[in-house]
Design an enzyme around this catalytic site. Structure first.
Site, short mmCIF file in Angstrom:
data_model
loop_
_atom_site.label_atom_id
_atom_site.label_comp_id
_atom_site.label_asym_id
_atom_site.label_seq_id
_atom_site.Cartn_x
_atom_site.Cartn_y
_atom_site.Cartn_z
N TYR A 171 0.82 -1.22 0.00
CA TYR A 171 0.00 0.00 0.00
C TYR A 171 0.86 1.27 0.00
O TYR A 171 0.34 2.37 -0.19
CB TYR A 171 -0.93 0.06 1.22
CG TYR A 171 -1.95 -1.06 1.32
CD1 TYR A 171 -2.30 -1.84 0.21
CD2 TYR A 171 -2.57 -1.33 2.54
CE1 TYR A 171 -3.24 -2.86 0.33
CE2 TYR A 171 -3.51 -2.35 2.65
CZ TYR A 171 -3.84 -3.11 1.55
OH TYR A 171 -4.76 -4.12 1.68
N HIS A 180 0.71 -11.42 1.29
CA HIS A 180 -0.32 -10.63 0.61
C HIS A 180 -0.83 -11.30 -0.67
O HIS A 180 -2.04 -11.36 -0.92
CB HIS A 180 0.25 -9.24 0.27
CG HIS A 180 -0.81 -8.19 0.07
ND1 HIS A 180 -0.55 -6.85 0.21
CD2 HIS A 180 -2.12 -8.27 -0.25
CE1 HIS A 180 -1.66 -6.16 -0.03
NE2 HIS A 180 -2.62 -7.00 -0.32
#
Length: 288
Positions: free
Chosen positions: A51, A108
């Protein structure tokens, strides 16, 4: 009111409602949004190396001033550079987050570690032993990814965070059954997709009907977003969501005080959602 929690297979608890710093905040300064979320009652913060805003997540946590022991912080492993270990990336994440440990650390994307998932998972287990992470899990895993790591795992992943809402319910059902079999908590991101990314679908009238029933029973204003949150909560699935608006955050938090949906209402949403397939994220999963 104390935040609702869901038990994990390692004896820890995960707060049902999490505030994510991806999607709308991806690559942006999340400090103010995180501070506002914490000040309005959210204690579960969901970040990720991918992110590109762990530093501002850390800044928001510090600015809110809530004791570390009262927060639940997640981050996720991004791509590994040549020669880089999982530990190297986590140490950097902790530095940016200004924390000594994270409560939950996830792989992830399985596709970022093709052929190396087993080695990556063993490194996760070592980091848990070291105390840098309390619980370990995965995100966007398919059954075949689990089968790969479970060949060598001594710790079963605590969670699999996936895009989960009524319009992927049918596609996700075999995976959810696998999670149940192994006592892995399904965590949802993108849970509001039917009302923010795919409006006008068959779930809409069902949400409106349930909303009416809840408003009548509770005497409170109820939103369709809250109904979707209750659909997740009634199934024991934590919800990761986000907003830059304080009033929206308060609405998410207030969902915790609303009653569960009935089994019939959950099934009505499942049936309506199964009429349409719409995946908003990780479209590579469509080909696997």
């Amino acid at each position: 009111m104390a935040p609702l929690t869901i038990p994990l297979n390692d004896g820890k608890q995960i707060p049902w409602l999490g505030f994510g710093t991806g999607t709308a905040l991806f690559g942006k300064d999340a400090a103010n949004s995180v501070r506002v979320a914490i000040e309005n009652g959210i204690i579960h913060l969901d970040g990720a190396q991918l992110y590109r805003n762990e530093d501002s997540l850390g800044e928001g946590i510090a600015a809110a001033g809530k004791p570390r022991s009262e927060l639940f912080v997640t981050t996720k492993l991004g791509k590994l550079a040549e020669g880089q270990t999982v530990r190297d990336t986590l140490v950097e994440s902790l530095k940016q987050l200004r924390l000594d440990y994270v409560d939950l650390f996830l792989i992830h994307m399985p596709i970022h570690h093709e052929g190396k998932l087993k080695s990556v998972w063993k490194q996760f287990e070592e980091l848990q032993k070291e105390g840098l992470v309390k619980s370990i899990g995965v995100s966007n895993f398919r059954i075949k990814d689990f089968e790969e790591i479970l060949e060598v795992a001594t710790v079963v992943p605590a969670v699999n965070q996936i895009e989960f809402h009524p319009y992927v319910y049918k596609a996700a059902k075999p995976l959810l059954d696998f999670h149940k079999k192994h006592n892995i908590v399904t965590t949802s991101y993108g849970g509001l997709t039917p009302i923010v990314r795919h409006k006008g679908g068959p779930v809409d009238p069902v949400l409106a009907s349930i909303r009416g029933r809840l408003e009548k029973d509770t005497g409170k204003n109820v939103s369709e977003g809250q109904v979707l949150g209750l659909w997740l909560r009634t199934q024991g699935i934590p919800e990761i969501t986000t907003s830059s608006k304080a009033e929206r955050v308060r609405e998410y938090v207030a969902t915790q005080q609303l009653p569960d949906l009935t089994a019939e209402e959950v099934e009505e949403i499942n049936v309506a959602g199964s009429k349409v397939h719409h995946r908003a994220f990780c479209t590579w999963l469509e080909n696997n």
